[in-house]
Enzyme design. Sequence first.
Site, PDB file in Angstrom:
ATOM      1  N   ARG C  53     -71.377   3.741 -25.726  1.00 52.76           N
ATOM      2  CA  ARG C  53     -71.150   2.301 -25.713  1.00 52.76           C
ATOM      3  C   ARG C  53     -71.376   1.715 -24.318  1.00 52.76           C
ATOM      4  NH1 ARG C  53     -68.498   1.077 -29.799  1.00 52.76           N
ATOM      5  NH2 ARG C  53     -67.701   3.195 -29.628  1.00 52.76           N
ATOM      6  N   THR C  54     -70.642   2.253 -23.362  1.00 51.44           N
ATOM      7  CA  THR C  54     -70.729   1.725 -22.004  1.00 51.44           C
ATOM      8  C   THR C  54     -72.126   1.944 -21.426  1.00 51.44           C
ATOM      9  OG1 THR C  54     -68.384   2.187 -21.693  1.00 51.44           O
ATOM     10  CG2 THR C  54     -69.690   1.819 -19.715  1.00 51.44           C
ATOM     11  N   LYS C  83     -74.165  22.894  -9.925  1.00 46.14           N
ATOM     12  CA  LYS C  83     -74.509  23.870  -8.885  1.00 46.14           C
ATOM     13  C   LYS C  83     -73.549  23.765  -7.702  1.00 46.14           C
ATOM     14  CE  LYS C  83     -79.453  23.437 -10.077  1.00 46.14           C
ATOM     15  NZ  LYS C  83     -80.691  22.740  -9.679  1.00 46.14           N
ATOM     16  N   ARG C 104     -70.101   7.179 -14.647  1.00 45.50           N
ATOM     17  CA  ARG C 104     -68.923   7.551 -15.416  1.00 45.50           C
ATOM     18  C   ARG C 104     -68.548   8.973 -15.052  1.00 45.50           C
ATOM     19  NH1 ARG C 104     -66.650   4.909 -20.129  1.00 45.50           N
ATOM     20  NH2 ARG C 104     -65.555   6.438 -21.396  1.00 45.50           N
ATOM     21  N   HIS C 132     -61.626   1.364 -15.433  1.00 47.42           N
ATOM     22  CA  HIS C 132     -62.860   1.079 -16.155  1.00 47.42           C
ATOM     23  C   HIS C 132     -63.023  -0.434 -16.041  1.00 47.42           C
ATOM     24  CE1 HIS C 132     -66.085   1.088 -18.860  1.00 47.42           C
ATOM     25  NE2 HIS C 132     -65.531   1.512 -19.957  1.00 47.42           N
TER      26      HIS C 132
END
Lengths: 304, 304, 304
Positions: C53-54, C83, C104, C132
């Site tokens: 969605r975001t 890594k 995110r 958020h």
Amino acid sequence: MKHVLSVKQFLDKDLLASLFSRADQFQAMPAAEYPKPLEHMTLATVFYEPSTRTRLSFETAIQNLGAHLVTVENAADNSSWKKGESIEDTAHMLNAYVEGIVMRHPEIGMPARAAAVSKVPVFNAGDGGGEHPTQALLDLYSIQRMKGKVDGLKIALVGDLAHSRTHHSLANILSIYDVELFLISPESLAMPEDVLANLTKQGVTFHILTSWDDVIGDLDVIYMNRVQKERFKLIEEYQALKGSFILTNEIANLMKKDAIILDPLPRIEEITVEVDSNPRAQYFQQAKNGLYLRMALLEYIYTS
Amino acid sequence: MKHVLSVKQFLDKDLLASLFSRADQFQAMPAAEYPKPLEHMTLATVFYEPSTRTRLSFETAIQNLGAHLVTVENAADNSSWKKGESIEDTAHMLNAYVEGIVMRHPEIGMPARAAAVSKVPVFNAGDGGGEHPTQALLDLYSIQRMKGKVDGLKIALVGDLAHSRTHHSLANILSIYDVELFLISPESLAMPEDVLANLTKQGVTFHILTSWDDVIGDLDVIYMNRVQKERFKLIEEYQALKGSFILTNEIANLMKKDAIILDPLPRIEEITVEVDSNPRAQYFQQAKNGLYLRMALLEYIYTS
Amino acid sequence: MKHVLSVKQFLDKDLLASLFSRADQFQAMPAAEYPKPLEHMTLATVFYEPSTRTRLSFETAIQNLGAHLVTVENAADNSSWKKGESIEDTAHMLNAYVEGIVMRHPEIGMPARAAAVSKVPVFNAGDGGGEHPTQALLDLYSIQRMKGKVDGLKIALVGDLAHSRTHHSLANILSIYDVELFLISPESLAMPEDVLANLTKQGVTFHILTSWDDVIGDLDVIYMNRVQKERFKLIEEYQALKGSFILTNEIANLMKKDAIILDPLPRIEEITVEVDSNPRAQYFQQAKNGLYLRMALLEYIYTS
């Protein structure tokens, strides 16, 4: 027509002729001259099951026609599907951002469920054992383009006819033409009853065979497909049957000079690599036809 | 030149000078003025092994020059490779849709095999223990740009010289210049014989060392690289050697004032974070140079 | 303002009013007329935790405003993070290629750490139990747009108030308005002390409740959220509480005719599907508002 969910929406020779003629035009057109009917739109490709071929083909077509692209390469792991969101809610969500949804899903009916709540077009890019309508369209388009016609052809479908969505859809769409079909498979992988029933209903002449020996020289088109491991429950069953029909150059050369060999790809071992240079081998060109067919289809959906 | 598979294609000082000069021009150019030699094309990035840096750099370069982009972020899991499709068939398939293929693969030779059947350019974006030609080119470009020359420089390659594809390729491309090389590693991770043989053949002066103590103050360039866990078979072996050469600020300050420190990145622990603000640290600028070098290379391939 | 990391950057009614007004303009504008303040730029979306969605919302907004897009759909597996590269080095690397980073991450503070070394804007698209901010902004925007005001409203936040980042951020941003808040949850999932302390400090009237029965008919806005399995350590704890508050049509119909129901989505079972056709249900429109709010925010960051 708003959504593209099933070959059943395309059982109309005029519509098909018009799509194929437009795809031919796109093939002949320099890329700089592609129309931009999707300009100022964004389309999403959302794949719950990987399919590089179908995804990249759609994505190229989408951008060729002027739209922006957003993509979920691995929606099975990277979407709210995993958190338990329904496919309907996902469709609602996508409607908030994009003007079209190309969806691949391992479960039958998921694209149709998305379409049922979607205000923007939903394109079924394959739903498990269900349908893959743009594949059937590009297969038919390839036959039309390469043979110049469909009516009157002798066409063999070969391999795992029981599990192959591609074979089912192609048989269904061919049923509106005047063709003679040869359904060639091991007995245990024969074409399902519902497909046969439809062929009978449409008055198509067809032959159920377990060998191509007697007919190979008469065919205009042979349509191969790999035996798909992912459709079997037992690995032993898969192992036993996967090599049932292997098209070698020796066999290909028994075919008519102008016969064509098609395969939806990926090709695993159903056609040997040596066949690639046989002039009858048209499966890579078939993939290319898919790009232009999808462009024609996208244009049709968004402008008609 | 159609494909970009190996640094061996670039052992030509004039060609390199011309690419580097064009990359310099791109650095100085406002983005609005980038030429669009790839307009109306689509290029694909297909990564069978993750490499965010290389992928995003290519993808930015591709779009800067006007092409559309399709991408397979995780081709190992999300492509027909997993179904058993050969790399040649994948290349045939991609040829149906795109005008160029940027491929990363964990197995040596896969991009070359793709190129062998591809009508569109294939760019090797790293093939396991094999090559990573655009990395070598951007490394060399960084030296040229930051030092104003390559001939006459004293350059150290430090770390796991046995397994580092980057070090091998850089040594090979440096061999056409008049440089003095210092190959510094633990004994068990020394530069392979074939690279040494090539240096000897090209008449390059080189020194095999197990410590940088005696030479650190003389170097113009030090090229570090992480010890790559994924190239070891035994985790114990990796653990024992990973910290062999760690460049601290104390050591960096022993270098000449105008010496430069390079690293292909990711940096794990081979350079301490405090070094980042040392004026000799140029590894982040080196990454940026990669973008412009790749733009120059793409333009060259598609217009010459 | 260069980076967007926290709702705390937006505790300014004038700024919010201006962003919301611009988002309204974008909603009313034909796509062909979107301005292109991001033209000739490339922005990257880098998701260490999936959020279709975001991500798709940002990606559509980014392209609508004229930028190119590069994306890492699954940065947890497909980036150098695996890594051992630090988030700061990743930010340095991204700065080499792009003009903006949408990130995110499952760990609190990662986008802020990236921003601390980034010369290009970093957008926090959710950092685990942290913030958020664009979700909070679009939530507030949805209230403003649908109710025509924020001041004077009675707003309930319902569900797992202990773990819901969304609820925390919304409470914090609502604290600058003259609202009456109803914080409704099972006792063990109550709103954390720091959020309550902030409400008190800002002089907001709020009520801590374990049932909505007495207030449902008075609310102007009810803001639901799923109980998020991934925030629990014990699956038993999750199972016991996940169904605590379920909004059915029966309950929804107790609300005022012009009340609105919001939910950040995905909706799992906190709102029954029958509610979707209730005129109070605005959660899908809320998602759409997110696109326009993000366009307004991107434009603001890059032009002011």
